[in-house]
Scaffold this motif. Structure first.
Motif, PDB file in Angstrom:
ATOM      1  N   LEU A  36       1.017  -1.264  -0.177  1.00 58.69           N
ATOM      2  CA  LEU A  36       0.095  -0.027   0.094  1.00 58.69           C
ATOM      3  C   LEU A  36       0.805   1.165   0.165  1.00 58.69           C
ATOM      4  CD1 LEU A  36      -2.681  -0.860   2.412  1.00 58.69           C
ATOM      5  CD2 LEU A  36      -2.548  -1.254   0.067  1.00 58.69           C
ATOM      6  N   GLY A  37       1.986   1.337   0.701  1.00 58.68           N
ATOM      7  CA  GLY A  37       2.832   2.224   0.556  1.00 58.68           C
ATOM      8  C   GLY A  37       3.356   2.587  -0.695  1.00 58.68           C
ATOM      9  N   ALA A  38       3.854   1.543  -1.606  1.00 63.95           N
ATOM     10  CA  ALA A  38       4.334   1.943  -2.912  1.00 63.95           C
ATOM     11  C   ALA A  38       3.266   2.215  -3.898  1.00 63.95           C
ATOM     12  CB  ALA A  38       4.953   0.483  -3.421  1.00 63.95           C
ATOM     13  N   GLN A  39       1.803   1.861  -3.545  1.00 63.91           N
ATOM     14  CA  GLN A  39       0.825   2.392  -4.306  1.00 63.91           C
ATOM     15  C   GLN A  39       0.704   3.925  -4.004  1.00 63.91           C
ATOM     16  OE1 GLN A  39      -2.669  -0.112  -3.472  1.00 63.91           O
ATOM     17  NE2 GLN A  39      -3.292   0.442  -5.541  1.00 63.91           N
ATOM     18  N   ALA A  40       0.811   4.232  -2.723  1.00 68.63           N
ATOM     19  CA  ALA A  40       0.803   5.628  -2.325  1.00 68.63           C
ATOM     20  C   ALA A  40       1.758   6.459  -2.999  1.00 68.63           C
ATOM     21  CB  ALA A  40       0.612   5.789  -0.862  1.00 68.63           C
ATOM     22  N   CYS A  41       2.991   5.831  -3.168  1.00 69.68           N
ATOM     23  CA  CYS A  41       4.143   6.477  -3.483  1.00 69.68           C
ATOM     24  C   CYS A  41       3.992   6.746  -5.022  1.00 69.68           C
ATOM     25  CB  CYS A  41       5.348   5.827  -3.262  1.00 69.68           C
ATOM     26  SG  CYS A  41       6.035   6.158  -1.577  1.00 69.68           S
ATOM     27  N   LEU A  42       3.050   5.905  -5.742  1.00 72.19           N
ATOM     28  CA  LEU A  42       3.016   5.970  -7.171  1.00 72.19           C
ATOM     29  C   LEU A  42       1.882   6.883  -7.479  1.00 72.19           C
ATOM     30  CD1 LEU A  42       3.584   2.272  -8.297  1.00 72.19           C
ATOM     31  CD2 LEU A  42       5.086   4.386  -8.555  1.00 72.19           C
ATOM     32  N   GLY A  43       1.304   7.529  -6.445  1.00 71.74           N
ATOM     33  CA  GLY A  43       0.243   8.574  -6.641  1.00 71.74           C
ATOM     34  C   GLY A  43      -1.304   7.960  -6.701  1.00 71.74           C
ATOM     35  N   ALA A  44      -1.609   6.936  -6.419  1.00 72.51           N
ATOM     36  CA  ALA A  44      -2.620   6.007  -6.455  1.00 72.51           C
ATOM     37  C   ALA A  44      -3.636   6.865  -5.520  1.00 72.51           C
ATOM     38  CB  ALA A  44      -2.786   4.472  -5.993  1.00 72.51           C
ATOM     39  N   HIS A  45      -5.117   6.819  -5.977  1.00 74.54           N
ATOM     40  CA  HIS A  45      -6.194   7.596  -5.174  1.00 74.54           C
ATOM     41  C   HIS A  45      -6.328   6.564  -4.003  1.00 74.54           C
ATOM     42  CE1 HIS A  45     -10.028   8.920  -4.231  1.00 74.54           C
ATOM     43  NE2 HIS A  45      -9.609  10.221  -4.695  1.00 74.54           N
ATOM     44  N   LEU A  46      -6.884   7.279  -2.733  1.00 70.29           N
ATOM     45  CA  LEU A  46      -7.055   6.610  -1.567  1.00 70.29           C
ATOM     46  C   LEU A  46      -8.094   5.307  -1.886  1.00 70.29           C
ATOM     47  CD1 LEU A  46      -6.369   6.435   1.352  1.00 70.29           C
ATOM     48  CD2 LEU A  46      -8.202   8.087   1.631  1.00 70.29           C
ATOM     49  N   SER A  47      -9.117   5.762  -2.580  1.00 71.95           N
ATOM     50  CA  SER A  47     -10.082   4.492  -2.642  1.00 71.95           C
ATOM     51  C   SER A  47      -9.597   3.314  -3.553  1.00 71.95           C
ATOM     52  CB  SER A  47     -11.315   5.234  -3.421  1.00 71.95           C
ATOM     53  OG  SER A  47     -10.815   5.452  -4.778  1.00 71.95           O
ATOM     54  N   ASP A  48      -8.654   3.382  -4.291  1.00 70.71           N
ATOM     55  CA  ASP A  48      -7.910   2.519  -4.850  1.00 70.71           C
ATOM     56  C   ASP A  48      -6.885   1.591  -3.959  1.00 70.71           C
ATOM     57  OD1 ASP A  48      -9.166   2.848  -7.381  1.00 70.71           O
ATOM     58  OD2 ASP A  48      -7.648   4.355  -8.152  1.00 70.71           O
ATOM     59  N   ILE A  49      -6.325   2.319  -2.974  1.00 71.25           N
ATOM     60  CA  ILE A  49      -5.388   1.801  -2.069  1.00 71.25           C
ATOM     61  C   ILE A  49      -6.340   0.823  -1.143  1.00 71.25           C
ATOM     62  CG2 ILE A  49      -3.780   2.473  -0.345  1.00 71.25           C
ATOM     63  CD1 ILE A  49      -2.997   4.814  -1.710  1.00 71.25           C
ATOM     64  N   VAL A  50      -7.541   1.492  -0.749  1.00 66.79           N
ATOM     65  CA  VAL A  50      -8.386   0.659   0.293  1.00 66.79           C
ATOM     66  C   VAL A  50      -8.648  -0.582  -0.397  1.00 66.79           C
ATOM     67  CG1 VAL A  50     -10.529   0.926   1.329  1.00 66.79           C
ATOM     68  CG2 VAL A  50      -8.905   2.950   1.451  1.00 66.79           C
ATOM     69  N   LYS A  51      -9.359  -0.348  -1.603  1.00 68.46           N
ATOM     70  CA  LYS A  51      -9.631  -1.594  -2.268  1.00 68.46           C
ATOM     71  C   LYS A  51      -8.479  -2.631  -2.475  1.00 68.46           C
ATOM     72  CE  LYS A  51     -12.875   0.611  -5.432  1.00 68.46           C
ATOM     73  NZ  LYS A  51     -13.065   1.035  -6.871  1.00 68.46           N
ATOM     74  N   THR A  52      -7.447  -2.351  -2.653  1.00 65.71           N
ATOM     75  CA  THR A  52      -6.332  -3.357  -2.756  1.00 65.71           C
ATOM     76  C   THR A  52      -6.084  -3.838  -1.277  1.00 65.71           C
ATOM     77  OG1 THR A  52      -5.072  -2.032  -4.582  1.00 65.71           O
ATOM     78  CG2 THR A  52      -3.711  -3.407  -3.140  1.00 65.71           C
ATOM     79  N   ALA A  53      -6.129  -3.055  -0.148  1.00 66.33           N
ATOM     80  CA  ALA A  53      -5.926  -3.614   1.146  1.00 66.33           C
ATOM     81  C   ALA A  53      -6.932  -4.552   1.413  1.00 66.33           C
ATOM     82  CB  ALA A  53      -5.909  -2.384   2.207  1.00 66.33           C
ATOM     83  N   GLU A  54      -8.152  -4.199   1.006  1.00 68.77           N
ATOM     84  CA  GLU A  54      -9.371  -5.335   1.238  1.00 68.77           C
ATOM     85  C   GLU A  54      -9.230  -6.685   0.448  1.00 68.77           C
ATOM     86  OE1 GLU A  54     -12.812  -2.614   0.435  1.00 68.77           O
ATOM     87  OE2 GLU A  54     -12.690  -2.016   2.462  1.00 68.77           O
TER      88      GLU A  54
END
Length: 85
Positions: A36-54
């Motif tokens: 999730l940290g890598a996703q955030a560093c790449l600029g992913a939207h928070l909703s996409d990061i939450v979907k990945t986490a789930e």
């Protein structure tokens, strides 16, 4: 904006409504944080990061292995005989 997701990757405890403890986050949480940290560093939207986490959290399991029994303060769970020398 803040979102929260739970990671319960401990496979030793069943998912149950009567369980006092429930599944815990163990070693698998490290992988979730890194991904999730890598996703955030790449600029992913928070909703996409939450979907990945789930998605990760629902399919992640950690198995713990030990050479001796668990020790819980003030509670004797298991007494093993002494090892022969």
């Amino acid at each position: 904006m803040v979102e929260m997701t739970l990671v319960g990757d401990d496979c030793s405890l069943p998912v149950s409504s009567i369980s006092k403890v429930g599944r815990r986050g163990l070693a698998g949480t490290v992988l979730v944080h890194k991904i999730l940290g890598a996703q955030a560093c790449l600029g992913a939207h928070l909703s996409d990061i939450v979907k990945t986490a789930e998605a990760i959290g629902s399919s992640l399991w950690t198995v713990g292995v030990s050479f001796s029994s668990c020790s819980i303060p003030a509670f004797v769970l298991l007494q093993l005989p002494p090892r022969p020398h």
